[in-house]
Design a protein around this motif. Structure first.
Motif, PDB file in Angstrom:
ATOM      1  N   HIS A  40       0.768  -1.109  -0.106  1.00  0.00           N
ATOM      2  CA  HIS A  40       0.098   0.064   0.030  1.00  0.00           C
ATOM      3  C   HIS A  40       0.917   1.111   0.071  1.00  0.00           C
ATOM      4  CE1 HIS A  40       1.112   0.262   4.309  1.00  0.00           C
ATOM      5  NE2 HIS A  40       0.636   1.426   4.249  1.00  0.00           N
ATOM      6  N   VAL A  41       0.197   2.431  -0.405  1.00  0.00           N
ATOM      7  CA  VAL A  41       0.801   3.703  -0.323  1.00  0.00           C
ATOM      8  C   VAL A  41      -0.061   4.486   0.140  1.00  0.00           C
ATOM      9  CG1 VAL A  41       1.901   5.576  -1.696  1.00  0.00           C
ATOM     10  CG2 VAL A  41       2.591   3.294  -2.276  1.00  0.00           C
ATOM     11  N   THR A  42       0.462   5.419   1.130  1.00  0.00           N
ATOM     12  CA  THR A  42      -0.702   6.149   1.818  1.00  0.00           C
ATOM     13  C   THR A  42       0.040   7.856   1.503  1.00  0.00           C
ATOM     14  OG1 THR A  42      -1.367   4.723   3.401  1.00  0.00           O
ATOM     15  CG2 THR A  42      -1.666   7.114   3.936  1.00  0.00           C
ATOM     16  N   ILE A  43      -0.840   8.368   0.995  1.00  0.00           N
ATOM     17  CA  ILE A  43      -0.546  10.163   0.868  1.00  0.00           C
ATOM     18  C   ILE A  43      -1.350  10.813   1.785  1.00  0.00           C
ATOM     19  CG2 ILE A  43      -0.231  11.745  -0.669  1.00  0.00           C
ATOM     20  CD1 ILE A  43       0.203   9.918  -2.853  1.00  0.00           C
ATOM     21  N   SER A  44      -0.848  11.594   2.792  1.00  0.00           N
ATOM     22  CA  SER A  44      -1.595  12.282   3.814  1.00  0.00           C
ATOM     23  C   SER A  44      -1.073  13.779   3.445  1.00  0.00           C
ATOM     24  CB  SER A  44      -1.313  11.984   5.262  1.00  0.00           C
ATOM     25  OG  SER A  44      -1.474  10.311   5.484  1.00  0.00           O
ATOM     26  N   GLU A  45      -2.341  14.821   3.073  1.00  0.00           N
ATOM     27  CA  GLU A  45      -1.966  16.020   2.792  1.00  0.00           C
ATOM     28  C   GLU A  45      -1.898  16.797   4.183  1.00  0.00           C
ATOM     29  OE1 GLU A  45      -3.599  19.536   0.195  1.00  0.00           O
ATOM     30  OE2 GLU A  45      -4.404  17.649  -0.223  1.00  0.00           O
ATOM     31  N   GLN A  46      -0.946  17.572   4.406  1.00  0.00           N
ATOM     32  CA  GLN A  46      -0.610  18.451   5.819  1.00  0.00           C
ATOM     33  C   GLN A  46      -1.191  20.022   5.465  1.00  0.00           C
ATOM     34  OE1 GLN A  46       3.579  17.569   6.222  1.00  0.00           O
ATOM     35  NE2 GLN A  46       2.766  16.375   7.835  1.00  0.00           N
ATOM     36  N   THR A  47      -1.372  20.641   6.244  1.00  0.00           N
ATOM     37  CA  THR A  47      -1.913  21.858   6.191  1.00  0.00           C
ATOM     38  C   THR A  47      -1.104  22.784   5.424  1.00  0.00           C
ATOM     39  OG1 THR A  47      -1.134  22.517   8.437  1.00  0.00           O
ATOM     40  CG2 THR A  47      -3.419  21.800   8.350  1.00  0.00           C
ATOM     41  N   ASP A  48      -0.072  22.931   5.688  1.00  0.00           N
ATOM     42  CA  ASP A  48       1.145  23.691   4.981  1.00  0.00           C
ATOM     43  C   ASP A  48       1.426  23.412   3.443  1.00  0.00           C
ATOM     44  OD1 ASP A  48       2.491  21.511   5.304  1.00  0.00           O
ATOM     45  OD2 ASP A  48       4.182  22.691   6.490  1.00  0.00           O
ATOM     46  N   GLY A  49       0.445  22.558   2.535  1.00  0.00           N
ATOM     47  CA  GLY A  49       0.643  22.051   1.498  1.00  0.00           C
ATOM     48  C   GLY A  49       1.738  20.965   1.147  1.00  0.00           C
ATOM     49  N   ARG A  50       2.583  20.224   2.248  1.00  0.00           N
ATOM     50  CA  ARG A  50       3.231  19.271   2.091  1.00  0.00           C
ATOM     51  C   ARG A  50       2.359  17.768   2.176  1.00  0.00           C
ATOM     52  NH1 ARG A  50       7.528  20.227   6.499  1.00  0.00           N
ATOM     53  NH2 ARG A  50       5.805  20.488   7.900  1.00  0.00           N
ATOM     54  N   LEU A  51       3.173  16.827   1.843  1.00  0.00           N
ATOM     55  CA  LEU A  51       2.621  15.514   1.885  1.00  0.00           C
ATOM     56  C   LEU A  51       3.240  14.545   2.598  1.00  0.00           C
ATOM     57  CD1 LEU A  51       1.688  14.938  -1.917  1.00  0.00           C
ATOM     58  CD2 LEU A  51       0.177  15.765   0.009  1.00  0.00           C
ATOM     59  N   ARG A  52       2.701  13.849   3.600  1.00  0.00           N
ATOM     60  CA  ARG A  52       3.081  12.649   4.268  1.00  0.00           C
ATOM     61  C   ARG A  52       2.912  11.429   3.467  1.00  0.00           C
ATOM     62  NH1 ARG A  52       5.059  11.791   9.168  1.00  0.00           N
ATOM     63  NH2 ARG A  52       4.356  13.955   9.932  1.00  0.00           N
ATOM     64  N   LEU A  53       4.197  10.939   3.077  1.00  0.00           N
ATOM     65  CA  LEU A  53       4.030   9.719   2.008  1.00  0.00           C
ATOM     66  C   LEU A  53       4.553   8.396   3.087  1.00  0.00           C
ATOM     67  CD1 LEU A  53       3.787   8.643  -0.689  1.00  0.00           C
ATOM     68  CD2 LEU A  53       6.285   8.959  -1.122  1.00  0.00           C
TER      69      LEU A  53
END
Length: 416
Positions: A187-200
């Motif tokens: 699986h791959v999870t992409i979580s959007e953060q409030t400052d425009g960055r992504l947690r992969l």
């Protein structure tokens, strides 16, 4: 240790002055065997020293980005040899004591020691430490007859010799469990953060992992001795480079194939000064430095806003360095032009020597190819780039690195 090594060095120096041609055939073979044993014993000492250097962080304390880079410069090794040395030191250090003793005694070679250490780790994980110790004993004995490649092949079935009752069951269970686990957990999870960055985050199966490592590993190697990024940052930047390359292919579905459009917003008065902060059409704010970097090799769509924030004018998209101009740049630079970098043209962006935001022209005389890492480095460091008298780029280091500030060039790419 230093005194003993100095004594050994003197003894070896005496041997180099001796005439090998005067030896009998028996003595010649004996000398060959003796030098081989001595070489392995010295290798054991060197691995122990390298492991201690790495564990203490000596390389980082002396300004290098990693032990591998430090060893490359200190011992004048290529990167693969330096990386292999650090890896072997760690592998042998973690292996059972019998592996280190065999290497120190000169009964196994360095490559044989690596094979035995790797096999011992595998056996220990599947059958326990006691069985792993038995496997080491058998493999050390075999090392007197078999070279490393054959020894590794035989090690894959070592359980047949030291624990035959466990061999077939362990091999089958390990393969089945590995396949099921890989299928279930991918699986791959992409979580959007409030400052425009992504947690992969995620877990890749064996095939996807091999593909990723084949692309990421060479791109995430330290770019040069001055590369201060830690490993995670290098992998991040390598992933960004892969995405840029995919965009350049023009073969992505739907809206793929073009670099992200950057809409730079500025007050009317700001147009007479330096380029200020910018914003993407997603709403994400960008620093002036980021805007200037993207402006080197991106599609720019200027939008001028009035005092109330209403659009006064939206310019047409303008591609800065592409087509014949980029091809000429590739022919001239051959790849990233920063000294010591071997990145090919497809991984490079076109950088304006005099920034486009400062009025720099879009021309071959004002452009240089830089990979992602060195593009960022030039924008955020005291290095300067210019064209030499022959029209090729040269880089002037900051005074803290070279007080004389002698210009440096890249010698990896062919020049005409």
């Amino acid at each position: 240790m230093i005194d003993e090594l100095a004594r050994a060095e003197r003894a070896v120096a005496t041997c180099t002055e001796a005439a090998a041609w005067a030896l009998s055939e028996h003595d010649l073979i004996a000398a060959l065997d003796a030098t081989h044993r001595l070489q392995q014993r010295l290798a054991a000492v060197r691995l122990a020293v390298v492991r201690e250097v790495d564990g203490r962080g000596v390389a980082v304390a002396q300004g290098a980005s990693s032990t591998v880079v430090w060893l490359r410069d200190r011992l004048r090794l290529d990167m693969s040899a330096a990386r292999r040395l650090v890896g072997l030191a760690a592998s042998v250090d973690a292996a059972p004591a019998a592996v280190r003793d065999a290497l120190a005694g000169g009964t196994v070679s360095v490559e044989q020691a690596r094979v035995i250490a790797d096999t011992a780790a595998t056996v220990s994980a599947s059958a326990g430490a006691e069985v792993a110790d038995k496997a080491v004993g058998v493999l050390v004995g075999w090392a007197g007859q078999f070279e490393p490649t054959l020894l590794r092949r035989m090690g894959t079935r070592i359980l047949d010799h030291v624990a035959p009752d466990l061999a077939d069951a362990a091999a089958s269970a390990a393969l089945a469990a590995e396949a099921a686990r890989a299928t279930r957990d991918r699986h791959v999870t992409i979580s959007e953060q409030t400052d425009g960055r992504l947690r992969l985050s995620g877990t890749l199966d064996a095939e996807a992992a091999a593909l990723l490592r084949a692309v990421i590993d060479p791109l995430s190697a330290p770019a040069d001795p001055d590369d201060t990024r830690f490993a995670g940052q290098r992998r991040h930047d390598a992933l960004a480079d892969v995405c840029r390359l995919a965009l350049r292919t023009g073969e992505l579905p739907e809206n793929g194939g073009d670099p992200a459009q950057l809409v730079v917003t500025a007050g009317y008065d700001g147009l007479t000064r330096q380029l200020g902060a910018g914003a993407l059409d997603t709403g994400l704010r960008l620093t002036p430095d980021t805007v200037r970097q993207l402006a080197c090799d991106a599609a720019i769509l200027p939008a001028v806003l009035g005092g109330a924030g209403l659009p006064l004018d939206v310019g047409r998209q303008r591609r800065l360095i592409t087509g014949p101009l980029r091809r000429a740049l590739v022919l001239r630079d051959g790849g990233c032009a920063f000294p010591g970098c071997d990145r090919p043209p497809r991984w490079c962006a076109a950088h304006h020597i005099r920034h486009w935001a400062d009025g720099g022209p879009t021309s071959l005389d004002n452009a240089v190819l830089l990979c992602g890492h060195h593009h960022r480095h030039i924008h955020h460091s005291d290095w300067a780039v210019r064209l030499g008298g022959d029209g090729h780029p040269e880089f002037v280091p900051p005074a803290w690195l070279d007080p004389a500030r002698v210009p440096r060039r890249n010698h990896y790419h062919s020049r005409t």
